[in-house]
Design a protein around this motif. Structure first.
Motif, PDB file in Angstrom:
ATOM      1  N   LYS A   1      -5.995  -4.419  -5.520  1.00 33.74           N
ATOM      2  CA  LYS A   1      -6.083  -4.632  -6.806  1.00 33.74           C
ATOM      3  C   LYS A   1      -7.813  -3.431  -6.413  1.00 33.74           C
ATOM      4  CE  LYS A   1      -6.298  -7.190 -10.632  1.00 33.74           C
ATOM      5  NZ  LYS A   1      -5.976  -8.776 -12.340  1.00 33.74           N
ATOM      6  N   LEU A   2      -7.204  -2.898  -8.083  1.00 37.09           N
ATOM      7  CA  LEU A   2      -8.136  -1.915  -8.552  1.00 37.09           C
ATOM      8  C   LEU A   2      -8.571  -2.879  -9.291  1.00 37.09           C
ATOM      9  CD1 LEU A   2      -6.113   1.113  -9.584  1.00 37.09           C
ATOM     10  CD2 LEU A   2      -8.200   1.047  -7.714  1.00 37.09           C
ATOM     11  N   LYS A   3     -10.764  -2.807  -9.464  1.00 35.57           N
ATOM     12  CA  LYS A   3     -11.109  -3.109 -10.489  1.00 35.57           C
ATOM     13  C   LYS A   3     -11.245  -2.776 -12.038  1.00 35.57           C
ATOM     14  CE  LYS A   3     -15.038  -3.811  -6.688  1.00 35.57           C
ATOM     15  NZ  LYS A   3     -16.331  -4.400  -6.219  1.00 35.57           N
ATOM     16  N   THR A   4     -10.701  -1.143 -11.795  1.00 37.60           N
ATOM     17  CA  THR A   4     -10.555  -0.960 -13.351  1.00 37.60           C
ATOM     18  C   THR A   4      -9.672  -0.039 -13.948  1.00 37.60           C
ATOM     19  OG1 THR A   4     -11.179   1.913 -12.345  1.00 37.60           O
ATOM     20  CG2 THR A   4     -13.179  -0.339 -13.162  1.00 37.60           C
ATOM     21  N   MET A   5      -9.168   0.197 -14.830  1.00 38.18           N
ATOM     22  CA  MET A   5      -7.673   0.186 -14.820  1.00 38.18           C
ATOM     23  C   MET A   5      -7.345   1.622 -13.882  1.00 38.18           C
ATOM     24  SD  MET A   5      -5.165  -1.119 -16.961  1.00 38.18           S
ATOM     25  CE  MET A   5      -3.642  -0.381 -17.437  1.00 38.18           C
ATOM     26  N   PRO A   6      -6.587   1.776 -13.457  1.00 37.22           N
ATOM     27  CA  PRO A   6      -5.847   3.372 -13.117  1.00 37.22           C
ATOM     28  C   PRO A   6      -5.543   4.833 -14.561  1.00 37.22           C
ATOM     29  CG  PRO A   6      -3.549   1.897 -13.496  1.00 37.22           C
ATOM     30  CD  PRO A   6      -4.990   1.588 -13.700  1.00 37.22           C
TER      31      PRO A   6
ATOM     32  N   LYS B   1      -2.777  -2.075  -6.070  1.00 34.59           N
ATOM     33  CA  LYS B   1      -2.141  -0.817  -4.994  1.00 34.59           C
ATOM     34  C   LYS B   1      -1.238  -1.584  -4.176  1.00 34.59           C
ATOM     35  CE  LYS B   1      -6.512  -0.741  -4.593  1.00 34.59           C
ATOM     36  NZ  LYS B   1      -7.803  -0.057  -3.744  1.00 34.59           N
ATOM     37  N   SER B   2      -0.774  -2.665  -3.842  1.00 40.16           N
ATOM     38  CA  SER B   2       0.233  -3.336  -3.054  1.00 40.16           C
ATOM     39  C   SER B   2       1.189  -4.160  -4.512  1.00 40.16           C
ATOM     40  CB  SER B   2      -0.141  -3.886  -1.873  1.00 40.16           C
ATOM     41  OG  SER B   2      -0.378  -3.618  -0.947  1.00 40.16           O
ATOM     42  N   PHE B   3       2.612  -4.206  -4.062  1.00 34.91           N
ATOM     43  CA  PHE B   3       3.482  -4.617  -4.967  1.00 34.91           C
ATOM     44  C   PHE B   3       4.187  -5.738  -3.908  1.00 34.91           C
ATOM     45  CE2 PHE B   3       2.129  -1.415  -7.853  1.00 34.91           C
ATOM     46  CZ  PHE B   3       2.034  -1.829  -8.412  1.00 34.91           C
ATOM     47  N   ILE B   4       3.526  -6.755  -3.152  1.00 35.01           N
ATOM     48  CA  ILE B   4       4.099  -7.437  -2.682  1.00 35.01           C
ATOM     49  C   ILE B   4       3.883  -9.292  -3.559  1.00 35.01           C
ATOM     50  CG2 ILE B   4       3.716  -6.147  -0.763  1.00 35.01           C
ATOM     51  CD1 ILE B   4       1.449  -8.333   0.101  1.00 35.01           C
ATOM     52  N   VAL B   5       5.282  -9.977  -2.843  1.00 30.65           N
ATOM     53  CA  VAL B   5       5.071 -11.916  -3.259  1.00 30.65           C
ATOM     54  C   VAL B   5       4.974 -12.566  -1.572  1.00 30.65           C
ATOM     55  CG1 VAL B   5       5.646 -11.337  -5.304  1.00 30.65           C
ATOM     56  CG2 VAL B   5       7.383 -11.281  -3.439  1.00 30.65           C
ATOM     57  N   LEU B   6       4.382 -13.625  -1.761  1.00 27.57           N
ATOM     58  CA  LEU B   6       3.928 -14.264  -0.775  1.00 27.57           C
ATOM     59  C   LEU B   6       4.860 -15.589  -0.649  1.00 27.57           C
ATOM     60  CD1 LEU B   6       0.796 -13.127   0.174  1.00 27.57           C
ATOM     61  CD2 LEU B   6       2.092 -12.156   1.093  1.00 27.57           C
ATOM     62  N   HIS B   7       5.452 -15.829   0.225  1.00 22.07           N
ATOM     63  CA  HIS B   7       6.120 -17.485   0.467  1.00 22.07           C
ATOM     64  C   HIS B   7       5.120 -18.100   1.659  1.00 22.07           C
ATOM     65  CE1 HIS B   7       8.447 -20.692  -0.493  1.00 22.07           C
ATOM     66  NE2 HIS B   7       9.284 -20.509   1.170  1.00 22.07           N
TER      67      HIS B   7
ATOM     68  N   GLN C   1       0.854  -1.086  -0.126  1.00 17.57           N
ATOM     69  CA  GLN C   1       0.574  -0.060  -0.167  1.00 17.57           C
ATOM     70  C   GLN C   1       0.985   1.429  -0.163  1.00 17.57           C
ATOM     71  OE1 GLN C   1      -2.710  -0.694   3.270  1.00 17.57           O
ATOM     72  NE2 GLN C   1      -4.011  -2.074   1.613  1.00 17.57           N
ATOM     73  N   PRO C   2       1.664   0.917  -0.994  1.00 16.45           N
ATOM     74  CA  PRO C   2       2.255   2.221  -1.212  1.00 16.45           C
ATOM     75  C   PRO C   2       2.271   3.889  -1.464  1.00 16.45           C
ATOM     76  CG  PRO C   2       2.784   1.543  -3.162  1.00 16.45           C
ATOM     77  CD  PRO C   2       2.221   0.612  -2.084  1.00 16.45           C
ATOM     78  N   PRO C   3       1.907   5.140  -0.884  1.00 12.93           N
ATOM     79  CA  PRO C   3       0.931   5.979  -1.136  1.00 12.93           C
ATOM     80  C   PRO C   3       1.271   6.722  -2.719  1.00 12.93           C
ATOM     81  CG  PRO C   3       3.598   6.671  -0.323  1.00 12.93           C
ATOM     82  CD  PRO C   3       2.873   5.108  -0.393  1.00 12.93           C
ATOM     83  N   THR C   4       0.469   7.615  -2.996  1.00 10.66           N
ATOM     84  CA  THR C   4      -0.236   7.989  -4.367  1.00 10.66           C
ATOM     85  C   THR C   4       1.324   8.188  -5.281  1.00 10.66           C
ATOM     86  OG1 THR C   4      -2.296   9.028  -3.596  1.00 10.66           O
ATOM     87  CG2 THR C   4      -1.423   8.883  -5.955  1.00 10.66           C
ATOM     88  N   ASP C   5       2.065   9.157  -4.585  1.00 12.70           N
ATOM     89  CA  ASP C   5       2.935   9.602  -5.526  1.00 12.70           C
ATOM     90  C   ASP C   5       4.622   7.966  -5.550  1.00 12.70           C
ATOM     91  OD1 ASP C   5       4.431   9.237  -2.570  1.00 12.70           O
ATOM     92  OD2 ASP C   5       5.527  10.530  -3.127  1.00 12.70           O
ATOM     93  N   ARG C   6       4.601   6.980  -5.027  1.00 12.99           N
ATOM     94  CA  ARG C   6       5.500   6.046  -4.490  1.00 12.99           C
ATOM     95  C   ARG C   6       5.075   5.040  -6.062  1.00 12.99           C
ATOM     96  NH1 ARG C   6       6.419   4.968   0.415  1.00 12.99           N
ATOM     97  NH2 ARG C   6       5.834   2.997   0.691  1.00 12.99           N
ATOM     98  N   LEU C   7       3.489   4.979  -5.330  1.00 16.21           N
ATOM     99  CA  LEU C   7       2.590   3.997  -6.216  1.00 16.21           C
ATOM    100  C   LEU C   7       2.511   4.366  -8.297  1.00 16.21           C
ATOM    101  CD1 LEU C   7       0.541   1.655  -6.701  1.00 16.21           C
ATOM    102  CD2 LEU C   7      -1.444   3.331  -5.876  1.00 16.21           C
TER     103      LEU C   7
END
Length: 220
Positions: free
Chosen positions: A158-163, A179-185, A117-123
């Motif tokens: 995740k958004l339902k529509t395209m940004p 809206k978050s860029f993460i991976v899980l193991h 969940q990065p802030p808008t500028d980082r996203l």
């Protein structure tokens, strides 16, 4: 490594999540907390050899989250978490950017890496990096070890529509919606007592480094 007694404490806590039981079992909590801090120390040692932004002298106590829940605005009034969380970044658990999170919980232990969940500028910067360097991004997430340990990025947030600013037929549409860029193991409980666990952790962290570097470069 995480001891069986730590998992047993968490199981009992989940069944007796109240202040009276916790007070009576405070010594068990202290033992479990120390075990988790020792484990955090080993994680930091492994990660500092792999990721140059992680300092080898990072205080493990600054990486372990409090077990006490903030219930002020929650309908769930149970006072304690039923897990131990470890956040590792240049500043421990308090860091604004791509970092690592390790959860220790019976039946739900895992490693997470990325930018949650990065802030808008980082996203916007991460989306732009994927847009500009999509082939590099594809190469990273399609590497055999990355796919073996992490599969693909989490789509929970995740958004339902395209940004705005991107065509609906963009080749990376599903990633740009995130809206978050993460991976899980996932980590099985028995792995925490395995003699080869540290070696396994090293492989898991090494496989995610190109992804973490991509995120760091995007927001630098």
């Amino acid at each position: 490594m995480i001891s069986k007694s730590t998992f047993e404490f968490l199981r009992l806590l989940a069944e007796n999540n109240n202040r009276e039981w916790f007070a009576e079992n405070k010594p068990s909590y202290e033992d479990a907390k120390q075990n988790v801090e020792d484990f955090a120390s080993s994680l930091i040692r492994v990660l500092s050899k792999i990721d140059p932004v992680i300092p080898a002298d990072l205080d493990p106590a600054k990486s372990v989250f409090r077990i006490y829940r903030d219930i002020r605005f929650s309908k769930d009034k149970t006072p304690y978490k039923n897990n131990f969380g470890i956040g590792i970044s240049p500043k421990g658990k308090s860091f604004d950017g791509a970092s690592y999170y390790i959860q220790v919980q019976p039946g739900n232990s895992f490693i997470a890496a990325g930018d949650w969940q990065p802030p808008t500028d980082r996203l916007k910067a991460i989306r732009q990096e994927i847009d500009y360097n999509g082939s590099d991004f594809d190469e990273i997430i399609n590497k055999p070890l990355f796919k073996k340990y992490y599969g693909t990025l989490s789509t929970e947030d995740k958004l339902k529509t395209m940004p705005k600013g991107y065509p609906v037929d963009h080749s990376h549409i599903e990633f740009l919606k995130l809206k978050s860029f993460i991976v899980l193991h996932e980590i099985k409980e028995e792995m925490f007592q395995n003699k080869k666990f540290e070696q396994h952790l090293s492989s898991v962290f090494e496989s995610v480094q190109p992804f973490m570097l991509f995120l760091h470069n995007a927001t630098a």
